[in-house]
Design an enzyme around this catalytic site. Structure first.
Site, PDB file in Angstrom:
ATOM      1  N   HIS A 147       5.614  -5.283  -8.903  1.00  0.00           N
ATOM      2  CA  HIS A 147       5.538  -3.826  -8.736  1.00  0.00           C
ATOM      3  C   HIS A 147       6.898  -3.174  -8.539  1.00  0.00           C
ATOM      4  CE1 HIS A 147       5.771  -3.472  -4.223  1.00  0.00           C
ATOM      5  NE2 HIS A 147       5.389  -4.721  -4.298  1.00  0.00           N
ATOM      6  N   CYS A 157       6.690  -1.674   4.390  1.00  0.00           N
ATOM      7  CA  CYS A 157       5.782  -2.600   5.070  1.00  0.00           C
ATOM      8  C   CYS A 157       5.687  -2.289   6.557  1.00  0.00           C
ATOM      9  CB  CYS A 157       6.277  -4.022   4.903  1.00  0.00           C
ATOM     10  SG  CYS A 157       7.095  -4.277   3.347  1.00  0.00           S
TER      11      CYS A 157
HETATM   12  C1  LIG Z   1      13.201  -7.710  -0.414  1.00  0.00           C
HETATM   13  C2  LIG Z   1      11.715  -7.821  -0.468  1.00  0.00           C
HETATM   14  N1  LIG Z   1      11.152  -9.031  -0.370  1.00  0.00           N
HETATM   15  C3  LIG Z   1       9.819  -9.193  -0.431  1.00  0.00           C
HETATM   16  C4  LIG Z   1       8.968  -8.129  -0.586  1.00  0.00           C
HETATM   17  C5  LIG Z   1       7.488  -8.346  -0.621  1.00  0.00           C
HETATM   18  O1  LIG Z   1       6.972  -8.195  -1.903  1.00  0.00           O
HETATM   19  P1  LIG Z   1       5.402  -7.915  -2.100  1.00  0.00           P
HETATM   20  O2  LIG Z   1       5.136  -6.555  -1.560  1.00  0.00           O
HETATM   21  O3  LIG Z   1       5.184  -8.038  -3.576  1.00  0.00           O
HETATM   22  O4  LIG Z   1       4.679  -8.976  -1.347  1.00  0.00           O
HETATM   23  C6  LIG Z   1       9.511  -6.827  -0.668  1.00  0.00           C
HETATM   24  C7  LIG Z   1       8.624  -5.661  -0.798  1.00  0.00           C
HETATM   25  O5  LIG Z   1       8.970  -4.551  -0.804  1.00  0.00           O
HETATM   26  C8  LIG Z   1      10.914  -6.677  -0.614  1.00  0.00           C
HETATM   27  O6  LIG Z   1      11.493  -5.478  -0.706  1.00  0.00           O
END
Ligand SMILES: Cc1ncc(COP(=O)(O)O)c(C=O)c1O
Length: 379
Positions: A196, A319
């Site tokens: 995404h 998140c």
């Molecule tokens: C640097 C980083 N690692 C991992 C993730 C996690 O990815 P996902 O949302 O596809 O689990 C993100 C999500 O924004 C991110 O910015």
């Protein structure tokens, strides 16, 4: 979402068969996965067999870290087991999907060391060189930070890690679509990606798993993804990621364009708004990310007011939004709580226009004035 992805969804959905089935409709679905794997592998300069499709960046990160330590514990990696390698090195500003796994590994008895990152977003390479030893099993450092956009010198760090015989994992989630990715040039052993971030679908990602690297699966069950990731494949998610990967040659041009727009935005912001500072402005950054502090105003207050105006910005990581806690990334970089609360994260995309940025700066200027006036009158 990209238009090619939206158009493709209706076509890919017609391949209703299970890719593990031998019948015709199963074979159709399997072909979609094969094509997507080849496209994705080409984009990151890997071989198809080195790509494991996952449920996103968090899963890829979990799989990399837990997989390496599990293979040591279960003596599949007999060398690392006999050498008693029990240390993980990460940067102090990793995504929660690395941080939380590191905490779990500490509870299992492993040693985790965090490499400091300063206020300008620069990682401490001297600390890193000193922390590396024959005890290090794995180093995990992100390509670029998701909140500040700061880029770390991955190839140099890989070289140092390999000198002591450790594996290197890179969370390259933020690099996808914003920077050219060449896992062979970086020489990483494992790298995480999320669809995404690249205008494909949410809930899909990939782990680059260099040939010969010994690690365990995270999800056990069927033999999908060469037994590295069990479960019937997410055909739509994988096809969408593969479709976007076909466009990898455009990334350079798009990135140059986005960077020009970001520089235009930053200049305008500094001109128009008093007391605005760009975090780690002179450090190497992603083309699309700006993190700004505005004197005397909380990022969250601005976020809510901009949302009312139809403009979406962010404060900390997406998140951790929903909580008013200051960003752990900014605290780790040495910012005080009151400073971190001022942070406003602005992200540009392939579709952002100069006109939109002008409207944004104008709107922000009005809001800042209104909020400052309000504070003056209530004090
Ligand atoms: C640097 C980083 N690692 C991992 C993730 C996690 O990815 P996902 O949302 O596809 O689990 C993100 C999500 O924004 C991110 O910015």
């Amino acid at each position: 979402l990209n238009k090619d992805v939206i158009d493709g969804l209706a076509i890919w959905a017609q391949e209703w068969g299970n890719p593990s089935s031998i019948h015709q409709s199963g074979r159709g679905a399997k072909t979609l996965i094969r094509e997507a794997r080849n496209n994705f592998a080409k984009m990151i300069n890997a071989q198809g067999l080195e790509v494991v499709f996952t449920g996103g960046g968090s899963e890829s990160n979990n799989m990399a870290l837990k997989g390496v330590f599990s293979a040591i514990r279960t003596q599949k990696n007999i060398n690392f087991f006999e050498q008693n390698r029990n240390e993980l090195l990460i940067s102090a500003v990793e995504h929660p999907s690395i941080m939380k796994v590191a905490e779990a590994l500490i509870l299992e008895g492993y040693v985790v060391k965090k490499i400091p990152v300063n206020r300008e977003g620069k990682i401490d390479l001297d600390f890193f060189a000193k922390a590396l030893s024959e005890k290090t099993a794995l180093v995990s450092v992100m390509y670029a930070n998701n909140e500040t956009g700061h880029i770390f010198p991955i190839a140099k760090m890989v070289e140092l890690a390999h000198e002591v015989g450790a594996y290197f994992h890179c969370d390259a989630v933020q690099a996808l679509g914003k920077a050219p990715i060449d896992v062979k040039k970086w020489n990483v052993d494992l790298a995480s990606f999320s669809a995404h971030k690249f205008y494909a679908l949410k809930g899909c990602g990939a782990l680059y798993h260099k040939k010969g690297i010994i690690s365990d699966a995270l999800i056990h069950g069927g033999a999908q993804e060469r037994s590295r990731r069990a479960g019937t494949e997410n055909i739509l998610g994988i096809s969408a990621l593969g479709k976007m990967a076909e466009r990898f040659k455009e990334i350079d041009e798009k990135s140059i364009n986005v960077k020009e727009l970001r520089l235009f935005l930053e200049e305008k912001l500094k001109q128009e708004i008093d007391g605005l500072e760009i975090l780690g402005e002179s450090s190497k950054r992603l083309p699309n990310t700006t993190n700004a502090f505005i004197e005397g105003i909380d990022g969250e207050t601005l976020l809510i007011n901009l949302d009312i105006e139809g403009i979406s910005v962010s404060t900390g990581a997406a998140c951790s939004s929903g909580s008013s806690e200051p960003s752990p990334v900014l605290l780790a970089m040495g910012y005080k709580v009151t400073e971190a609360q001022k942070s406003l994260r602005l992200s540009l995309g392939w579709g952002t226009t100069r006109q939109e940025l002008e409207i944004f700066v104008k709107t922000l200027k009005t809001l800042v004035k209104r909020i400052r006036d309000l504070y003056t009158h209530s004090n």
